[in-house]
Design an enzyme around this catalytic site. Sequence first.
Site, PDB file in Angstrom:
ATOM      1  N   ASP A 269       0.837  -1.200   0.000  1.00  0.00           N
ATOM      2  CA  ASP A 269       0.000   0.000   0.000  1.00  0.00           C
ATOM      3  C   ASP A 269       0.871   1.249   0.000  1.00  0.00           C
ATOM      4  O   ASP A 269       1.417   1.638   1.031  1.00  0.00           O
ATOM      5  CB  ASP A 269      -0.923  -0.011   1.224  1.00  0.00           C
ATOM      6  N   LYS A 276       1.800   7.696   1.128  1.00  0.00           N
ATOM      7  CA  LYS A 276       2.328   7.540   2.480  1.00  0.00           C
ATOM      8  C   LYS A 276       3.761   8.060   2.544  1.00  0.00           C
ATOM      9  O   LYS A 276       4.436   8.182   1.527  1.00  0.00           O
ATOM     10  CB  LYS A 276       2.306   6.068   2.893  1.00  0.00           C
ATOM     11  N   GLU A 348      -8.145   2.635   0.947  1.00  0.00           N
ATOM     12  CA  GLU A 348      -8.432   1.715  -0.161  1.00  0.00           C
ATOM     13  C   GLU A 348      -8.935   0.357   0.303  1.00  0.00           C
ATOM     14  O   GLU A 348      -9.629  -0.336  -0.436  1.00  0.00           O
ATOM     15  CB  GLU A 348      -7.187   1.536  -1.028  1.00  0.00           C
ATOM     16  N   ARG A 350     -11.181  -0.568   2.453  1.00  0.00           N
ATOM     17  CA  ARG A 350     -12.640  -0.678   2.494  1.00  0.00           C
ATOM     18  C   ARG A 350     -13.244  -0.757   1.098  1.00  0.00           C
ATOM     19  O   ARG A 350     -14.333  -1.308   0.915  1.00  0.00           O
ATOM     20  CB  ARG A 350     -13.221   0.482   3.297  1.00  0.00           C
TER      21      ARG A 350
END
EC number: 3.4.11.1
Length: 491
Positions: A269, A276, A348, A350
């Site tokens: 991710d 991030k 993302e 969910r």
Amino acid sequence: MALQFQLNQTTPQTVTTDCVIVGIYADKTLSPTAKTLDAASGGRITALTARGDLTGKSGTSALLHDLNGVTAPRVLVVGLGEADKFGAGQYIKAVGDAVRALKDAPVTHALLTLSELPVKDRNAAWNIHQAVIAADHAAYRYTATLGTSRKKAEESGLITLAIHGQETSGLTLGQAIAEGVEYARALGNLPPNICTPAYLAETTAHFAATHPGATCEILDESNMEALGMGALLAVARGSANRPHLIVLKWNGGGDARPYVLVGKGITFDTGGVNLKTQGGIEEMKYDMCGGAAVIGTFVAAVKVRLPLNLIVIVPAVENAIDGNAYRPSDVITSMSGKTIEVGNTDAEGRLILCDALTYAERFKPEALIDVATLTGACMIALGRAATGLMTHHDDLANELLTAGEHVHDRAWRLPLWDEYQNLLDSTFADVYNIGGRWGGAITAGCFLSRFTEGQRWAHLDIAGSASNEGKRGMATGRPVGLLTQWLVDRC
């Protein structure tokens, strides 16, 4: 390399082994076997205790050599802590401490006698199966990407742990859960350049193909497009590693309705456009630990051949960024037909879960559980000790909480009150994918609840419990124990 386990009822002072493991409480009371070995050796353990070499404090241990009257060349004395506080957690810690203490010792076979200890509200079978789980967890070594010489060094040491006792049911269940936990940890610890969505799909398909009664179906991008999985596919758009939907089935329950587990499988991710930063991104290989956990639970269920039907669904996706990546303010259409406004591309998990949960409806689940490293907010609220649990169903919550307490893989319930739902309101779509600064774990659960209407559903947020923090941190394999025990309780 996984530990091998066996039961052993041989008299401890005459057993053939490299080491006998015994215990001592903080008040200097010896475990039953420690008393036996002390008597056989003419009071040697008592003498060392009186001299202060053995304190009984939790976390301490001492390896004794060549006790008179004892066949084994070594006796490991493990501190048990205070006797009146000795419960499930202390027992599990003591077993783990024992295995870790032998890491660098020339011991390949050991006899664990801590299984004889009384643990409040637990029985002999629990002592054995929990000893197996705790010992295997403590013995785990990551070697998949190490060089040859270091891999050889890491794989040396304890090979077989004999457990004093005769409860074969405890041994069987413990081995199954331990194997499932280790499977989940192995997947979670792999680097993201190896554990891609395709790798995850291939690995699980191979497991199913080699275990009678298990099957695996892999849906590719075209299959998901045909199903209308617009939320999942939006997340996948920015990555060269294409998405897969993994569907594992275990048919052990005839015509009964299946239990369905859905696990978030974000193999890495980046956060997407909402990128991030350092200090968090380097641990984002663990964002597939929900998927790894439900796969590990499937492994455990197959190994113990549970008499029920189980379906495991893992949306395996990489959230990366390129010129085609989805953006904040995009409006996407989920498989359910509900539209979603994207407020943050780093929310993302969910999005892939909502389509997987909608897909799960076709199986008419007896119960539907999703597992995900979903929110940092859950980790802030609960730390790493507890998994966050959310559900509208009190009976299901109690089942999961009870299972977690039983195997010491615990969860804590958070509310899903209607008052949180309006935080997900959107002017431009049916629902917004973030709920603002406050109650982030709860609003994430509320989002998923909109895609599970009519289902007996629960959400497990494992953002804190799925891995340990820091450079030496690793995947924990949680909540494989909780989920497997919950399934066992349904049989």
